[in-house]
Design a protein around this motif. Sequence first.
Motif, PDB file in Angstrom:
ATOM      1  N   SER A 193     -27.663  -4.048 -56.068  1.00  0.00           N
ATOM      2  CA  SER A 193     -27.998  -2.726 -56.928  1.00  0.00           C
ATOM      3  C   SER A 193     -29.023  -2.996 -57.716  1.00  0.00           C
ATOM      4  O   SER A 193     -29.232  -3.961 -58.375  1.00  0.00           O
ATOM      5  N   ALA A 194     -29.681  -1.871 -58.214  1.00  0.00           N
ATOM      6  CA  ALA A 194     -30.757  -2.004 -59.216  1.00  0.00           C
ATOM      7  C   ALA A 194     -30.262  -2.147 -60.307  1.00  0.00           C
ATOM      8  O   ALA A 194     -30.923  -2.660 -61.571  1.00  0.00           O
ATOM      9  N   VAL A 195     -29.170  -1.642 -60.897  1.00  0.00           N
ATOM     10  CA  VAL A 195     -28.454  -1.645 -62.324  1.00  0.00           C
ATOM     11  C   VAL A 195     -26.781  -1.989 -62.079  1.00  0.00           C
ATOM     12  O   VAL A 195     -26.402  -1.417 -60.884  1.00  0.00           O
ATOM     13  N   LEU A 196     -26.584  -2.734 -63.138  1.00  0.00           N
ATOM     14  CA  LEU A 196     -25.123  -3.185 -63.128  1.00  0.00           C
ATOM     15  C   LEU A 196     -24.782  -2.567 -64.537  1.00  0.00           C
ATOM     16  O   LEU A 196     -25.250  -2.809 -65.514  1.00  0.00           O
ATOM     17  N   ARG A 197     -23.994  -1.377 -64.461  1.00  0.00           N
ATOM     18  CA  ARG A 197     -23.753  -0.788 -65.833  1.00  0.00           C
ATOM     19  C   ARG A 197     -21.928  -0.677 -66.011  1.00  0.00           C
ATOM     20  O   ARG A 197     -21.442  -0.496 -65.221  1.00  0.00           O
ATOM     21  N   CYS A 198     -21.832  -0.689 -67.219  1.00  0.00           N
ATOM     22  CA  CYS A 198     -20.218  -0.693 -67.562  1.00  0.00           C
ATOM     23  C   CYS A 198     -19.883   1.079 -67.407  1.00  0.00           C
ATOM     24  O   CYS A 198     -20.577   1.736 -68.076  1.00  0.00           O
ATOM     25  N   HIS A 199     -18.826   1.035 -66.772  1.00  0.00           N
ATOM     26  CA  HIS A 199     -18.275   2.380 -66.403  1.00  0.00           C
ATOM     27  C   HIS A 199     -17.823   3.246 -67.754  1.00  0.00           C
ATOM     28  O   HIS A 199     -17.708   4.312 -67.896  1.00  0.00           O
ATOM     29  N   LYS A 201     -25.425  -1.920 -69.906  1.00  0.00           N
ATOM     30  CA  LYS A 201     -26.094  -2.217 -68.649  1.00  0.00           C
ATOM     31  C   LYS A 201     -26.913  -3.540 -68.796  1.00  0.00           C
ATOM     32  O   LYS A 201     -27.353  -3.928 -69.816  1.00  0.00           O
ATOM     33  N   ALA A 202     -26.930  -4.398 -67.802  1.00  0.00           N
ATOM     34  CA  ALA A 202     -27.612  -5.635 -67.800  1.00  0.00           C
ATOM     35  C   ALA A 202     -29.144  -5.628 -67.701  1.00  0.00           C
ATOM     36  O   ALA A 202     -29.502  -5.059 -67.002  1.00  0.00           O
ATOM     37  N   MET A 203     -29.657  -5.885 -69.087  1.00  0.00           N
ATOM     38  CA  MET A 203     -31.136  -5.960 -68.933  1.00  0.00           C
ATOM     39  C   MET A 203     -31.814  -7.277 -69.076  1.00  0.00           C
ATOM     40  O   MET A 203     -31.196  -7.984 -69.832  1.00  0.00           O
ATOM     41  N   CYS A 204     -32.881  -7.430 -68.700  1.00  0.00           N
ATOM     42  CA  CYS A 204     -33.609  -8.819 -68.825  1.00  0.00           C
ATOM     43  C   CYS A 204     -34.224  -8.881 -70.251  1.00  0.00           C
ATOM     44  O   CYS A 204     -34.681  -8.085 -70.817  1.00  0.00           O
ATOM     45  N   SER A 205     -33.996 -10.152 -70.426  1.00  0.00           N
ATOM     46  CA  SER A 205     -34.303 -10.550 -71.914  1.00  0.00           C
ATOM     47  C   SER A 205     -36.067 -10.436 -72.067  1.00  0.00           C
ATOM     48  O   SER A 205     -36.331 -10.812 -73.154  1.00  0.00           O
ATOM     49  N   ASN A 206     -36.489 -10.859 -71.114  1.00  0.00           N
ATOM     50  CA  ASN A 206     -38.136 -11.187 -70.966  1.00  0.00           C
ATOM     51  C   ASN A 206     -38.750  -9.780 -70.664  1.00  0.00           C
ATOM     52  O   ASN A 206     -39.768  -9.822 -70.701  1.00  0.00           O
ATOM     53  N   CYS A 207     -38.037  -8.922 -69.968  1.00  0.00           N
ATOM     54  CA  CYS A 207     -38.786  -7.743 -69.348  1.00  0.00           C
ATOM     55  C   CYS A 207     -38.158  -6.479 -69.853  1.00  0.00           C
ATOM     56  O   CYS A 207     -36.581  -6.553 -69.587  1.00  0.00           O
ATOM     57  N   ALA A 208     -38.725  -5.276 -69.861  1.00  0.00           N
ATOM     58  CA  ALA A 208     -37.942  -3.954 -70.134  1.00  0.00           C
ATOM     59  C   ALA A 208     -37.600  -3.493 -68.755  1.00  0.00           C
ATOM     60  O   ALA A 208     -38.120  -2.182 -68.628  1.00  0.00           O
ATOM     61  N   VAL A 209     -36.810  -4.064 -68.099  1.00  0.00           N
ATOM     62  CA  VAL A 209     -36.237  -3.661 -66.663  1.00  0.00           C
ATOM     63  C   VAL A 209     -34.745  -4.204 -66.637  1.00  0.00           C
ATOM     64  O   VAL A 209     -34.616  -5.416 -67.296  1.00  0.00           O
ATOM     65  N   PRO A 210     -33.943  -3.205 -65.834  1.00  0.00           N
ATOM     66  CA  PRO A 210     -32.681  -3.755 -65.625  1.00  0.00           C
ATOM     67  C   PRO A 210     -32.786  -5.025 -64.981  1.00  0.00           C
ATOM     68  O   PRO A 210     -33.604  -5.230 -63.899  1.00  0.00           O
ATOM     69  N   MET A 211     -31.666  -6.155 -64.781  1.00  0.00           N
ATOM     70  CA  MET A 211     -31.690  -7.203 -63.804  1.00  0.00           C
ATOM     71  C   MET A 211     -31.079  -6.626 -62.697  1.00  0.00           C
ATOM     72  O   MET A 211     -30.087  -5.904 -62.527  1.00  0.00           O
ATOM     73  N   ARG A 212     -31.657  -6.982 -61.674  1.00  0.00           N
ATOM     74  CA  ARG A 212     -31.190  -6.569 -60.244  1.00  0.00           C
ATOM     75  C   ARG A 212     -29.725  -7.410 -59.998  1.00  0.00           C
ATOM     76  O   ARG A 212     -29.543  -8.605 -60.434  1.00  0.00           O
ATOM     77  N   GLN A 217     -15.401  -5.149 -73.139  1.00  0.00           N
ATOM     78  CA  GLN A 217     -14.567  -6.079 -72.428  1.00  0.00           C
ATOM     79  C   GLN A 217     -13.849  -5.397 -71.112  1.00  0.00           C
ATOM     80  O   GLN A 217     -12.676  -5.541 -70.715  1.00  0.00           O
ATOM     81  N   SER A 218     -14.532  -4.372 -70.788  1.00  0.00           N
ATOM     82  CA  SER A 218     -13.977  -3.271 -69.559  1.00  0.00           C
ATOM     83  C   SER A 218     -14.311  -4.077 -68.384  1.00  0.00           C
ATOM     84  O   SER A 218     -15.125  -4.853 -68.275  1.00  0.00           O
ATOM     85  N   GLU A 219     -13.328  -4.031 -67.394  1.00  0.00           N
ATOM     86  CA  GLU A 219     -13.424  -4.583 -65.993  1.00  0.00           C
ATOM     87  C   GLU A 219     -14.103  -3.843 -64.990  1.00  0.00           C
ATOM     88  O   GLU A 219     -14.315  -4.089 -63.859  1.00  0.00           O
ATOM     89  N   VAL A 220     -14.424  -2.515 -65.422  1.00  0.00           N
ATOM     90  CA  VAL A 220     -14.876  -1.737 -64.292  1.00  0.00           C
ATOM     91  C   VAL A 220     -16.412  -1.431 -64.454  1.00  0.00           C
ATOM     92  O   VAL A 220     -16.960  -1.132 -65.456  1.00  0.00           O
ATOM     93  N   PHE A 221     -17.128  -1.846 -63.549  1.00  0.00           N
ATOM     94  CA  PHE A 221     -18.476  -1.646 -63.735  1.00  0.00           C
ATOM     95  C   PHE A 221     -19.118  -0.414 -62.525  1.00  0.00           C
ATOM     96  O   PHE A 221     -18.582  -0.106 -61.498  1.00  0.00           O
TER      97      PHE A 221
END
Length: 732
Positions: A432-438, A443-454, A492-496
């Motif tokens: 998926s393009a984005v991993l986001r907490c429900h 959401k998981a973002m790259c520390s080097n780029c202004a884009v979500p990590m795949r 600390q949620s388990e649901v993404f």
Amino acid sequence: MHAVLKVALPLPLDPMSYRPPHGDGREALGRRVVVPWRGELRVGIVTAVEPDSKQAFALREAVAYLDEYPWLRPEELGFLHAAARDHFCPLGTLLDDLLPFLEPPLAHRVRLVSGASPGVLPAGMGDLLEWQEARGYDPRLLDALREAGVLEEEVREDRPGRKFLIPLREPDPSLSAKAQAALHALLELGESPSMAELARQAGVGPGVIKTLLDKGYAGWEERALEPPPRPLGSPLEPLTLPEIPARLNGGRFHDRLRLLAGIIAEGPTLVLFPEVALLKRWLEYFPQAQPFHGELSADLRRQEFPKFRGGGVVFATYQGLLLPFTPRRMVVVEEASEAYKLSAGSRAHCVRLAEGRAELLGVPLTYCSQVPSVETLERPGLAFPPPKPRVYLLNLNEERGYPLSGAAVGLLRQVEEKKRQAVVLAHRRGYSAVLRCHHCDWKAMCSNCAVPMRYHKSARAVPRSLHTRAGALICHQCGLEQMAPQLCPKCQSEVFDFQGPGVEWVQDELRKHLPGLPLFRYSAEFKDDLSPLLSGQPGVLVGTTAVLRAPVLPELALVLLPYADGFIFESDFRAAERYHRLLWQLAELHPRRRPLIALQTFEPAHPAHEALQAGDPEAFPRSELALRQALGYPPAKRMLKLEVSHLKEPVARDAANQLALALAPRLEPGEMLGAGPVPAPIPRVRNQFVFHLLLRGTTERLRELIRDLPHIRGARVRLDPDPQSFVGLLED
């Protein structure tokens, strides 16, 4: 009076002045020449010869010419000068782009000039009284001797070849049984490409082969490199036209092949392709064509380059634009392909380069493509009606199920029941393009780029060090890799939640709904063995746009895009045109059949969909052309992007503002898009903050605007003429 050579090196510089090599008065124009440059020797091209000047005595002397004859004719040199000017770049930058194989390994010998005092030699260099190989000496010391005029040099191209093991003597009783068997095998073969191969053929160990070499029963023979064998296909029946127009579009793939065969039948032709995969596909039908492209080794390209003076039919990528011959006609295949845009160096657009090359040579140019580009649509053309595609639009505003709607699953079940094949095209790699907490929206973002990590779920698609139950996070821009978290780092949620389905997600859905249907993956990161599909067995090929370069599936019946809109909505005015071209490419995935094109979309009334349903490949480009002309976008005017980047955002922004202030007094209304510099659509990529200034106008007007712009210290400023993309991301 001595001449002055203007030498272009494959560096971001304009040609520099040198005196000719000492005592060599041969014709210099277009010849490869070895010159001293910053303590080392570099190979360049003599682009002009000028009369001596009062300052000529202060110039450095070139070392030697490499060839007996010029590499480039005046026609190629004139094109280089014109193209560099047209693309606002130093000539050396364009030379490096078009001849990346220019500089060979050099065989270089040096010694002290006869009659010079040995006292000028630095300590430890007394052996230079005789010829010595230059390798091993400090280049700076050699350059100091060269500058002092006391160094004599011999330079030639070190031409690599292929070595073959050949028999030199008949076997005799003094050899062991194994050695005799190996020598008999070599005599029967005639030659062997390696010791290991001969050992394998003879069933002996490598030591036995070494014995044959040591005792003089076998030896090495070096030969010139040989081009790869050409395809053995039968020539096509040409489709001749009374007059060849500037543009040929539509029809089936086989029709365009026959049209090209008709063009080639008229005489020497240079055919330009956007990428090697497409060139090879066409080459199968033209065994008489000579290929020239970047997958050939640099040594082989260097060796073959001067041989093209004889002309003939040449299939080339952009590196063939400087080949030293004048064709009767030039042909550009699939001119709308974004692969024609160089991503670095001059950032030239190769179709524009081809247009300039044809104009300067005085030969006609023809575009041959399935779908015309918006830029070439106004040229006189001939459109062959293509087979009307079979299109099924699945309106996601009404359908249920995601990423595969119930209707899409029904179509795939029909493929399974009829034992046919399908292609399912995902917009991206990974899961998926984005991993986001429900819960907290982290959401998981790259520390080097202004884009979500795949998010990558499959173990075979991620590095071994990141194999975990949770999967991996990978930035497709900078390559940063991390283990996916088991719990949300914030709450600390388990649901993404997952957003933006990729290849892996689509595969999981297919396994869930169609557990008995074989699945195969095809993307840049992973390619399954497609042998079962190519033999006609039923199955589904799931992949990215890489499937366009995959082999033809013989039983292809369905092409499904689960999220077609992902190809449309980008920060780029050319995105819709690319999507329209993709749809027609999918309609032609099978050269003889018409697979059903099923599109899941929130925009069923999009003009690209309507044009596909109508079976008219020119309808969308014509409406797009009218829109661009109204907006003053290409091709109505040229566009030039100034890209400013730096590790620190304030530095990049300040540099962009300085450029804008310098441009402001020169600008007329509408020549800069927007109010000035703006962050790029993706403002940070690979730790660089990026700002854009977009200019538009005629070529001469753009040249006036950027002439003598102030040097911006600190930040990096790059010019991008005729930009094809504004996002600046790598392929997803």
